[in-house]
Design a protein around this motif. Structure first.
Motif, PDB file in Angstrom:
ATOM      1  N   GLY A 115      23.297  39.771  43.814  1.00  0.00           N
ATOM      2  CA  GLY A 115      24.732  39.642  44.064  1.00  0.00           C
ATOM      3  C   GLY A 115      25.119  38.266  44.578  1.00  0.00           C
ATOM      4  O   GLY A 115      24.324  37.580  45.224  1.00  0.00           O
ATOM      5  N   ASN A 116      26.374  37.893  44.287  1.00  0.00           N
ATOM      6  CA  ASN A 116      26.893  36.594  44.700  1.00  0.00           C
ATOM      7  C   ASN A 116      28.406  36.677  44.863  1.00  0.00           C
ATOM      8  O   ASN A 116      29.033  37.637  44.425  1.00  0.00           O
ATOM      9  N   PHE A 117      28.970  35.649  45.446  1.00  0.00           N
ATOM     10  CA  PHE A 117      30.420  35.556  45.565  1.00  0.00           C
ATOM     11  C   PHE A 117      30.813  34.094  45.431  1.00  0.00           C
ATOM     12  O   PHE A 117      30.480  33.272  46.292  1.00  0.00           O
ATOM     13  N   TYR A 118      31.485  33.766  44.335  1.00  0.00           N
ATOM     14  CA  TYR A 118      31.937  32.408  44.088  1.00  0.00           C
ATOM     15  C   TYR A 118      33.415  32.424  43.704  1.00  0.00           C
ATOM     16  O   TYR A 118      33.866  33.338  42.994  1.00  0.00           O
ATOM     17  N   LEU A 119      34.134  31.409  44.140  1.00  0.00           N
ATOM     18  CA  LEU A 119      35.514  31.195  43.719  1.00  0.00           C
ATOM     19  C   LEU A 119      35.552  29.925  42.879  1.00  0.00           C
ATOM     20  O   LEU A 119      35.077  28.870  43.314  1.00  0.00           O
ATOM     21  N   LEU A 120      36.124  30.040  41.665  1.00  0.00           N
ATOM     22  CA  LEU A 120      36.205  28.916  40.748  1.00  0.00           C
ATOM     23  C   LEU A 120      37.664  28.677  40.373  1.00  0.00           C
ATOM     24  O   LEU A 120      38.537  29.493  40.683  1.00  0.00           O
ATOM     25  N   ALA A 121      37.923  27.593  39.671  1.00  0.00           N
ATOM     26  CA  ALA A 121      39.285  27.298  39.236  1.00  0.00           C
ATOM     27  C   ALA A 121      39.784  28.349  38.250  1.00  0.00           C
ATOM     28  O   ALA A 121      40.969  28.678  38.223  1.00  0.00           O
ATOM     29  N   GLU A 122      38.883  28.912  37.433  1.00  0.00           N
ATOM     30  CA  GLU A 122      39.283  29.849  36.383  1.00  0.00           C
ATOM     31  C   GLU A 122      39.176  31.318  36.793  1.00  0.00           C
ATOM     32  O   GLU A 122      39.705  32.193  36.117  1.00  0.00           O
ATOM     33  N   GLY A 123      38.456  31.599  37.861  1.00  0.00           N
ATOM     34  CA  GLY A 123      38.245  32.984  38.255  1.00  0.00           C
ATOM     35  C   GLY A 123      37.237  33.074  39.380  1.00  0.00           C
ATOM     36  O   GLY A 123      37.007  32.102  40.104  1.00  0.00           O
ATOM     37  N   LEU A 124      36.624  34.234  39.524  1.00  0.00           N
ATOM     38  CA  LEU A 124      35.621  34.409  40.576  1.00  0.00           C
ATOM     39  C   LEU A 124      34.379  35.097  40.014  1.00  0.00           C
ATOM     40  O   LEU A 124      34.423  35.747  38.970  1.00  0.00           O
ATOM     41  N   ILE A 125      33.289  34.925  40.727  1.00  0.00           N
ATOM     42  CA  ILE A 125      32.032  35.607  40.405  1.00  0.00           C
ATOM     43  C   ILE A 125      31.746  36.565  41.547  1.00  0.00           C
ATOM     44  O   ILE A 125      31.666  36.159  42.704  1.00  0.00           O
ATOM     45  N   LEU A 126      31.620  37.835  41.222  1.00  0.00           N
ATOM     46  CA  LEU A 126      31.407  38.853  42.243  1.00  0.00           C
ATOM     47  C   LEU A 126      30.242  39.733  41.833  1.00  0.00           C
ATOM     48  O   LEU A 126      30.306  40.440  40.831  1.00  0.00           O
ATOM     49  N   ASN A 127      29.151  39.651  42.617  1.00  0.00           N
ATOM     50  CA  ASN A 127      27.959  40.470  42.374  1.00  0.00           C
ATOM     51  C   ASN A 127      27.445  40.359  40.942  1.00  0.00           C
ATOM     52  O   ASN A 127      27.115  41.347  40.284  1.00  0.00           O
ATOM     53  N   GLY A 128      27.392  39.114  40.457  1.00  0.00           N
ATOM     54  CA  GLY A 128      26.808  38.855  39.146  1.00  0.00           C
ATOM     55  C   GLY A 128      27.789  38.876  37.998  1.00  0.00           C
ATOM     56  O   GLY A 128      27.423  38.537  36.878  1.00  0.00           O
ATOM     57  N   TYR A 129      29.042  39.280  38.248  1.00  0.00           N
ATOM     58  CA  TYR A 129      30.037  39.360  37.180  1.00  0.00           C
ATOM     59  C   TYR A 129      31.071  38.247  37.329  1.00  0.00           C
ATOM     60  O   TYR A 129      31.604  38.025  38.420  1.00  0.00           O
ATOM     61  N   TYR A 130      31.374  37.591  36.217  1.00  0.00           N
ATOM     62  CA  TYR A 130      32.471  36.644  36.202  1.00  0.00           C
ATOM     63  C   TYR A 130      33.756  37.400  35.867  1.00  0.00           C
ATOM     64  O   TYR A 130      33.818  38.178  34.909  1.00  0.00           O
ATOM     65  N   VAL A 131      34.790  37.167  36.676  1.00  0.00           N
ATOM     66  CA  VAL A 131      36.074  37.837  36.484  1.00  0.00           C
ATOM     67  C   VAL A 131      37.175  36.777  36.472  1.00  0.00           C
ATOM     68  O   VAL A 131      37.367  36.078  37.474  1.00  0.00           O
ATOM     69  N   PRO A 132      37.912  36.608  35.371  1.00  0.00           N
ATOM     70  CA  PRO A 132      39.027  35.654  35.367  1.00  0.00           C
ATOM     71  C   PRO A 132      40.129  36.109  36.311  1.00  0.00           C
ATOM     72  O   PRO A 132      40.277  37.308  36.579  1.00  0.00           O
ATOM     73  N   TRP A 133      40.924  35.175  36.781  1.00  0.00           N
ATOM     74  CA  TRP A 133      41.958  35.495  37.769  1.00  0.00           C
ATOM     75  C   TRP A 133      42.929  36.552  37.259  1.00  0.00           C
ATOM     76  O   TRP A 133      43.447  37.359  38.034  1.00  0.00           O
ATOM     77  N   GLY A 134      43.182  36.570  35.960  1.00  0.00           N
ATOM     78  CA  GLY A 134      44.122  37.526  35.402  1.00  0.00           C
ATOM     79  C   GLY A 134      43.691  38.978  35.542  1.00  0.00           C
ATOM     80  O   GLY A 134      44.522  39.894  35.434  1.00  0.00           O
ATOM     81  N   ARG A 135      42.400  39.214  35.782  1.00  0.00           N
ATOM     82  CA  ARG A 135      41.890  40.580  35.933  1.00  0.00           C
ATOM     83  C   ARG A 135      41.747  40.998  37.393  1.00  0.00           C
ATOM     84  O   ARG A 135      41.343  42.124  37.673  1.00  0.00           O
ATOM     85  N   VAL A 136      42.078  40.111  38.308  1.00  0.00           N
ATOM     86  CA  VAL A 136      41.947  40.425  39.732  1.00  0.00           C
ATOM     87  C   VAL A 136      43.271  40.998  40.223  1.00  0.00           C
ATOM     88  O   VAL A 136      44.300  40.323  40.190  1.00  0.00           O
ATOM     89  N   LYS A 137      43.270  42.253  40.663  1.00  0.00           N
ATOM     90  CA  LYS A 137      44.497  42.907  41.115  1.00  0.00           C
ATOM     91  C   LYS A 137      44.899  42.489  42.526  1.00  0.00           C
ATOM     92  O   LYS A 137      46.074  42.410  42.854  1.00  0.00           O
ATOM     93  N   GLY A 138      43.921  42.251  43.370  1.00  0.00           N
ATOM     94  CA  GLY A 138      44.220  41.890  44.747  1.00  0.00           C
ATOM     95  C   GLY A 138      43.000  42.045  45.627  1.00  0.00           C
ATOM     96  O   GLY A 138      41.894  42.296  45.142  1.00  0.00           O
TER      97      GLY A 138
END
Length: 212
Positions: A115-138
């Protein structure tokens, strides 16, 4: 006949899940170096991953956890293919369906990343998954104090903050990490809100506010 068909469907779903997880983790490892946060070792040490309650480690293709997913996926798919062949050509499934399904889930669940937690310009990485900002509800934040469900599980997380990120179209919720101090939490929340991610509901046991 329907039992065999049922298992084949389960097999296909399991294979798709493993392949998608493997590809997502590969992509996450390739872009993690461009993150906005964590930017230093101090930032990294402030994040505790809930699976083992250990501080976060860098996400790279050279880590043991990544290599386990990489080669473990190949091994598990091979074993599942062999299991499918046995099921298809014999009556084994009819005789011990629960044992086979249990083995199936054990094999699938064995492929885990730390697992990991990264914040990027395009989205975030949470526990091995890249998630674009548009899919983050809150997000939601809870202070880990006495009587909290996480309090006492590990000294590193006591009086820290449970940061839960809500993701659209993701079956398995919640996804969270533990931030060990207010200063780091403020930095994370500032970046989240800068990208349009808002606090869904204040669920902390005591007020959690950003320092101004």
């Amino acid at each position: 006949m329907w039992i065999n068909l049922f298992f084949i469907v389960f097999f296909i779903i399991g294979i798709v899940y493993l392949i998608r997880f493997r590809l997502n983790l590969k992509y996450a490892a390739e872009i993690a170096g461009n993150c906005l946060y964590p930017a230093s070792e101090e930032d990294m040490n402030s994040i505790v991953i809930p699976s083992e309650f250990k501080v976060m480690q860098p996400l790279t293709k050279g880590t043991k956890s990544y290599q386990w997913v990489k080669w473990g996926t190949v091994g598990v798919i091979t074993l599942l293919t062999a299991l499918l062949a046995v099921v298809y050509w014999t009556e084994m499934l009819h005789q011990s369906i629960f044992s086979i399904i249990h083995l199936f889930f054990i094999l699938i669940s064995s492929i885990k990343h730390r697992g990991n937690f990264y914040l990027l310009a395009e989205g975030l990485i949470l526990n091995g998954y890249y998630v674009p900002w548009g899919r983050v509800k809150g997000y939601e934040v809870e202070k880990i104090i006495k009587w909290h469900e996480l309090y006492g599980l590990d000294d590193k997380i006591n009086y820290g903050f449970k940061l839960e990120v809500k993701v659209k179209n993701k079956w398995f919720q919640p996804q969270f990490v533990v931030v060990r101090n207010q200063v780091q939490l403020d930095r994370i929340l500032t970046l989240l809100e800068k990208h349009g991610v808002e606090n869904i509901r204040e669920t902390s046991h005591t007020p959690v506010t950003k320092n101004v």
